[in-house]
Design a protein around this motif. Structure first.
Motif, PDB file in Angstrom:
ATOM      1  N   ALA A  67       0.839  -1.199   0.000  1.00 33.96           N
ATOM      2  CA  ALA A  67       0.000   0.000   0.000  1.00 33.96           C
ATOM      3  C   ALA A  67       0.872   1.247   0.000  1.00 33.96           C
ATOM      4  CB  ALA A  67      -0.924   0.013   1.211  1.00 33.96           C
ATOM      5  N   ILE A  68       0.395   2.253  -0.724  1.00 31.56           N
ATOM      6  CA  ILE A  68       0.995   3.586  -0.689  1.00 31.56           C
ATOM      7  C   ILE A  68      -0.112   4.582  -0.408  1.00 31.56           C
ATOM      8  CG2 ILE A  68       2.169   5.400  -1.996  1.00 31.56           C
ATOM      9  CD1 ILE A  68       3.498   3.226  -3.666  1.00 31.56           C
ATOM     10  N   SER A  69       0.084   5.387   0.634  1.00 31.81           N
ATOM     11  CA  SER A  69      -0.847   6.455   0.976  1.00 31.81           C
ATOM     12  C   SER A  69      -0.107   7.793   0.932  1.00 31.81           C
ATOM     13  CB  SER A  69      -1.434   6.220   2.372  1.00 31.81           C
ATOM     14  OG  SER A  69      -2.020   4.945   2.467  1.00 31.81           O
ATOM     15  N   PHE A  70      -0.848   8.876   1.153  1.00 33.17           N
ATOM     16  CA  PHE A  70      -0.270  10.211   1.069  1.00 33.17           C
ATOM     17  C   PHE A  70      -0.574  10.968   2.357  1.00 33.17           C
ATOM     18  CE2 PHE A  70      -0.813   8.648  -3.147  1.00 33.17           C
ATOM     19  CZ  PHE A  70       0.245   9.151  -3.875  1.00 33.17           C
ATOM     20  N   ARG A  71       0.411  11.676   2.859  1.00 35.05           N
ATOM     21  CA  ARG A  71       0.231  12.437   4.091  1.00 35.05           C
ATOM     22  C   ARG A  71      -0.470  13.758   3.765  1.00 35.05           C
ATOM     23  NH1 ARG A  71       2.525  16.164   7.617  1.00 35.05           N
ATOM     24  NH2 ARG A  71       2.187  15.597   9.811  1.00 35.05           N
ATOM     25  N   ILE A  72      -1.801  13.694   3.721  1.00 34.72           N
ATOM     26  CA  ILE A  72      -2.639  14.861   3.469  1.00 34.72           C
ATOM     27  C   ILE A  72      -3.746  14.891   4.513  1.00 34.72           C
ATOM     28  CG2 ILE A  72      -2.175  15.068   1.002  1.00 34.72           C
ATOM     29  CD1 ILE A  72      -4.620  13.385   0.457  1.00 34.72           C
ATOM     30  N   ALA A  73      -4.328  16.053   4.710  1.00 35.27           N
ATOM     31  CA  ALA A  73      -5.375  16.200   5.719  1.00 35.27           C
ATOM     32  C   ALA A  73      -6.603  15.373   5.347  1.00 35.27           C
ATOM     33  CB  ALA A  73      -5.756  17.680   5.849  1.00 35.27           C
ATOM     34  N   ASN A  74      -7.205  14.746   6.340  1.00 28.92           N
ATOM     35  CA  ASN A  74      -8.438  13.977   6.165  1.00 28.92           C
ATOM     36  C   ASN A  74      -8.301  12.867   5.133  1.00 28.92           C
ATOM     37  OD1 ASN A  74      -9.966  15.633   8.025  1.00 28.92           O
ATOM     38  ND2 ASN A  74      -9.933  17.207   6.430  1.00 28.92           N
ATOM     39  N   ALA A  75      -7.106  12.271   5.082  1.00 31.22           N
ATOM     40  CA  ALA A  75      -6.886  11.169   4.148  1.00 31.22           C
ATOM     41  C   ALA A  75      -7.658   9.936   4.589  1.00 31.22           C
ATOM     42  CB  ALA A  75      -5.398  10.865   4.048  1.00 31.22           C
ATOM     43  N   VAL A  76      -7.952   9.087   3.626  1.00 30.98           N
ATOM     44  CA  VAL A  76      -8.667   7.844   3.880  1.00 30.98           C
ATOM     45  C   VAL A  76      -7.777   6.701   3.430  1.00 30.98           C
ATOM     46  CG1 VAL A  76     -10.712   6.470   3.323  1.00 30.98           C
ATOM     47  CG2 VAL A  76     -10.887   8.949   3.527  1.00 30.98           C
ATOM     48  N   GLN A  77      -7.623   5.710   4.282  1.00 34.23           N
ATOM     49  CA  GLN A  77      -6.788   4.581   3.917  1.00 34.23           C
ATOM     50  C   GLN A  77      -7.499   3.295   4.288  1.00 34.23           C
ATOM     51  OE1 GLN A  77      -3.343   3.781   6.269  1.00 34.23           O
ATOM     52  NE2 GLN A  77      -2.165   2.967   4.571  1.00 34.23           N
ATOM     53  N   GLU A  78      -7.457   2.307   3.412  1.00 34.18           N
ATOM     54  CA  GLU A  78      -8.044   1.007   3.690  1.00 34.18           C
ATOM     55  C   GLU A  78      -6.981  -0.036   4.028  1.00 34.18           C
ATOM     56  OE1 GLU A  78     -10.729  -0.215   0.678  1.00 34.18           O
ATOM     57  OE2 GLU A  78     -11.984   1.549   0.860  1.00 34.18           O
ATOM     58  N   ALA A  79      -5.936  -0.130   3.263  1.00 33.40           N
ATOM     59  CA  ALA A  79      -4.889  -1.111   3.524  1.00 33.40           C
ATOM     60  C   ALA A  79      -3.853  -0.512   4.481  1.00 33.40           C
ATOM     61  CB  ALA A  79      -4.234  -1.534   2.222  1.00 33.40           C
ATOM     62  N   ILE A  80      -3.240  -1.332   5.333  1.00 33.45           N
ATOM     63  CA  ILE A  80      -2.343  -0.811   6.358  1.00 33.45           C
ATOM     64  C   ILE A  80      -0.893  -1.234   6.167  1.00 33.45           C
ATOM     65  CG2 ILE A  80      -4.181  -0.608   8.074  1.00 33.45           C
ATOM     66  CD1 ILE A  80      -3.178  -3.219   9.301  1.00 33.45           C
ATOM     67  N   ASP A  81      -0.638  -2.208   5.334  1.00 34.88           N
ATOM     68  CA  ASP A  81       0.733  -2.693   5.158  1.00 34.88           C
ATOM     69  C   ASP A  81       1.410  -1.926   4.042  1.00 34.88           C
ATOM     70  OD1 ASP A  81       0.399  -4.615   7.127  1.00 34.88           O
ATOM     71  OD2 ASP A  81      -0.475  -6.025   5.699  1.00 34.88           O
ATOM     72  N   GLY A  82       1.921  -0.743   4.368  1.00 28.00           N
ATOM     73  CA  GLY A  82       2.487   0.060   3.306  1.00 28.00           C
ATOM     74  C   GLY A  82       3.290   1.229   3.796  1.00 28.00           C
ATOM     75  N   VAL A  83       3.504   2.203   2.906  1.00 29.64           N
ATOM     76  CA  VAL A  83       4.303   3.380   3.196  1.00 29.64           C
ATOM     77  C   VAL A  83       3.484   4.626   2.909  1.00 29.64           C
ATOM     78  CG1 VAL A  83       6.460   2.178   2.701  1.00 29.64           C
ATOM     79  CG2 VAL A  83       5.300   3.411   0.878  1.00 29.64           C
ATOM     80  N   VAL A  84       3.931   5.722   3.491  1.00 30.80           N
ATOM     81  CA  VAL A  84       3.217   6.993   3.373  1.00 30.80           C
ATOM     82  C   VAL A  84       4.101   8.021   2.681  1.00 30.80           C
ATOM     83  CG1 VAL A  84       2.048   8.844   4.615  1.00 30.80           C
ATOM     84  CG2 VAL A  84       1.929   6.492   5.470  1.00 30.80           C
TER      85      VAL A  84
END
Length: 576
Positions: A67-84
């Motif tokens: 998973a790849i997420s982004f450090r932004i306000a009010n972000a939504v993430q479903e998967a947890i095994d990843g990087v930001v």
């Protein structure tokens, strides 16, 4: 008409896609803002820099990071095994595969920004392993929308995201201004949802990719759009060529669902792609442009089940080339706004079938407001396609004309070869006949035109041409209801002449057509040398639903002239 079969295909696709991704709807879950730590870092804390490039390198190399997420306000993430991703920079990861996204630099983490725009200087690494790439954010009063933009302005000659792995989910991104296409999919079991492809992060301003929005290249089981309840599709607009391109003999069982293609995010303003909204070709088979099975999931679901495909500079949907067969275009709004009420036409027409595309189905669409023809069948090899259950030239409920600027339906020869054995309307087999009725009314030229040598053995049956869906109120086409000319031959308009005691499901109701002064018009007009052996049988021409007169076509009921010979008129009811 295909619900059971389509539902089985959907179950198979979902099982495969969920093998390694968590896909349930968790719209209220907030992003984890530290790698492996659910607590947000305190203000002004230093952390290793993680760019999108570094994140892609790390997740490609490490088997347990998906998973790849982004450090932004009010972000939504479903998967947890990843990087930001916490930086808009473009540096590489220092040690791919070590489990840490780290460019070797540090960033200071204060309050997260509302959005993030990343401008890479070179092509991004392809996605080579299972991945949930998620840039979504929650906006009060709006819902879940894209929160991270990837701008390809500085990238030379490349696509934006290239997917080379199965089980990839891409959502919540604005993908814009790449020299080639926004997303190129080269692996099966991929889903692309809730993105703005060719637009800014507001979904309102053009930021087109220079070629296509999304390319599905010779692979199966790709879903461009939403499949789940309360999940948005994509807005795919302002790209230089097609919004979505599906090509190749192995491109099968793909879906294009719940998208706005050629529009702004509100579905009310045109921002067209430079060619077609959706193109399917080069032997692609069994693909669907239309709602996912079981949709609508809930009456409160804010995102429509259908695609809205409008405002594009050529056609809304194109099916072309030999081997492009058994594709389904169903339940869409093609040429109108999202509500199916106002014209936002595709400039050359709604749907085009050409270059030997055969045995495809176009059903249950609203095809109205387009710049020329509603649906066009062009040239030889365009055979055995079915057009049924559509509203062509009307609004969503059939109460008002939203004209296509040319004919509603046009079968046209090219270089002496023409479409053959296509069915426009019902087959009269007693199975869903009423659902197969096209209502072809309100268009600026003919309701149906068959023109040219080689246009042969086509069937126009069971349609309403010139009236509302209830067959009681005139919403006439401005030209003849049906015109056959230029050498088109051996076509059937209406019932099988050998049928006795049939239920009339193949009977056309043709009324109210032509300009009010009656100039050069008729309910059915057959003309020209070489136009031979056509049959007009058992239709109600100039009558209402009960066969009562009073809704006559302007001009005459049936007209044969200008050298047309050996055509047969079998009694139905005709009123003028």
């Amino acid at each position: 008409m295909r619900k059971a079969k389509v539902a089985k295909r959907e179950q198979k696709r979902r099982r495969a896609l969920r093998r390694r991704l968590v896909m349930e709807s968790l719209e209220d879950r907030q992003l984890l803002t530290g790698f492996g730590d659910p607590a947000a870092p305190p203000p002004e804390e230093a952390a290793p820099e993680c760019t999108l490039r570094a994140a892609l390198m790390e997740t490609n190399a490490h088997p347990d990071l998906n998973a790849i997420s982004f450090r932004i306000a009010n972000a939504v993430q479903e998967a947890i095994d990843g990087v930001v991703v916490n930086s808009t920079g473009d540096a590489e990861d220092t040690n791919p595969g070590d489990g840490v996204c780290d460019t070797g630099e540090t960033v200071t983490l204060g309050a997260p920004p509302e959005t993030m725009t990343i401008v890479p200087s070179n092509p991004l690494p392809p996605i080579r392993d299972v991945l949930d790439l998620d840039g979504r954010r929650s906006v009060g009063g709006v819902g879940i929308v894209p929160g991270a933009a990837i701008d390809g302005t500085n990238v030379g000659g490349a696509n934006g995201l290239v997917v080379k792995s199965h089980d990839v989910l891409i959502r919540g991104l604005s993908i814009q201004r790449f020299p080639k296409s926004g997303i190129a999919v080269e692996a099966p079991f991929v889903q692309i949802a809730n993105n703005y492809i060719g637009l800014d992060l507001e979904g309102k301003e053009a930021r087109g990719n220079f070629e296509h929005g999304v390319v599905v290249n010779n692979v199966s089981d790709v879903w461009v759009g939403a499949t789940e309840e309360d999940t948005r599709g994509n807005v795919i607009s302002a790209n230089g060529k097609n919004g979505v391109l599906v090509v190749g003999a192995k491109a099968k069982d793909n879906y294009v669902s719940r998208n706005y293609i050629g529009l702004t995010v509100d579905g009310e303003n045109a921002l067209g792609n430079g060619e077609n909204g959706v193109e399917i070709g080069k032997g692609a088979t069994k693909n669907t442009v239309g709602p996912p099975p079981l949709c609508p999931f809930d009456n409160n679901d804010p995102w429509p089940c259908y695609n809205v495909i409008a405002g594009n500079q050529e056609y809304g949907v194109v099916l072309r080339e030999e081997g492009t067969e058994q594709n389904v275009v169903t339940g869409n709004r093609i040429g109108t706004d999202k509500d199916g009420q106002e014209a936002l036409g595709n400039q050359l027409g709604g749907i085009l079938l050409e270059k030997s595309a055969a045995r495809n189905s176009v059903s249950d669409n609203v095809i109205s407001g387009n710049g020329s023809v509603g649906v066009k069948f062009l040239g030889g090899g365009v055979d055995e396609n079915v057009l049924g259950g559509n509203k062509i030239g009307l609004n969503i409920d059939g109460s008002l004309a939203v004209p296509n600027s040319g004919p509603g339906v046009w079968l046209q020869s090219l270089d002496g070869a023409g479409p053959q054995r296509n069915r426009i309307g019902s087959d009269g087999d007693g199975c869903d006949d009423e659902d197969e009725v096209n209502v072809i009314s309100g268009n600026e030229e003919e309701g149906v035109r068959l023109r040219g040598q080689g246009v042969e053995q086509n069937q126009v049956s069971g349609n309403v041409i010139g009236l509302d869906p209830n067959r009681n109120r005139i919403l006439g086409n401005r030209g003849p209801g049906i015109r056959i000319d230029g050498g088109a031959s051996r076509n059937r308009i209406g019932m099988d002449e050998l049928e006795e005691g049939g239920d009339g499901a193949e009977r056309n109701t043709i009324a109210g057509n032509g300009p009010p002064d009656g100039t050069d018009s008729a309910g059915v007009w057959i003309s020209g040398e070489g136009t031979v052996e056509n049959v007009v049988a058992g239709n109600w021409i100039g009558t209402n639903a009960s066969g009562d007169p009073g809704l006559g076509n302007y001009g005459v009921g049936v007209r044969i002239d200008d050298g047309a010979t050996n055509n047969q008129i079998v009694p139905g009811k005709t009123a003028v």
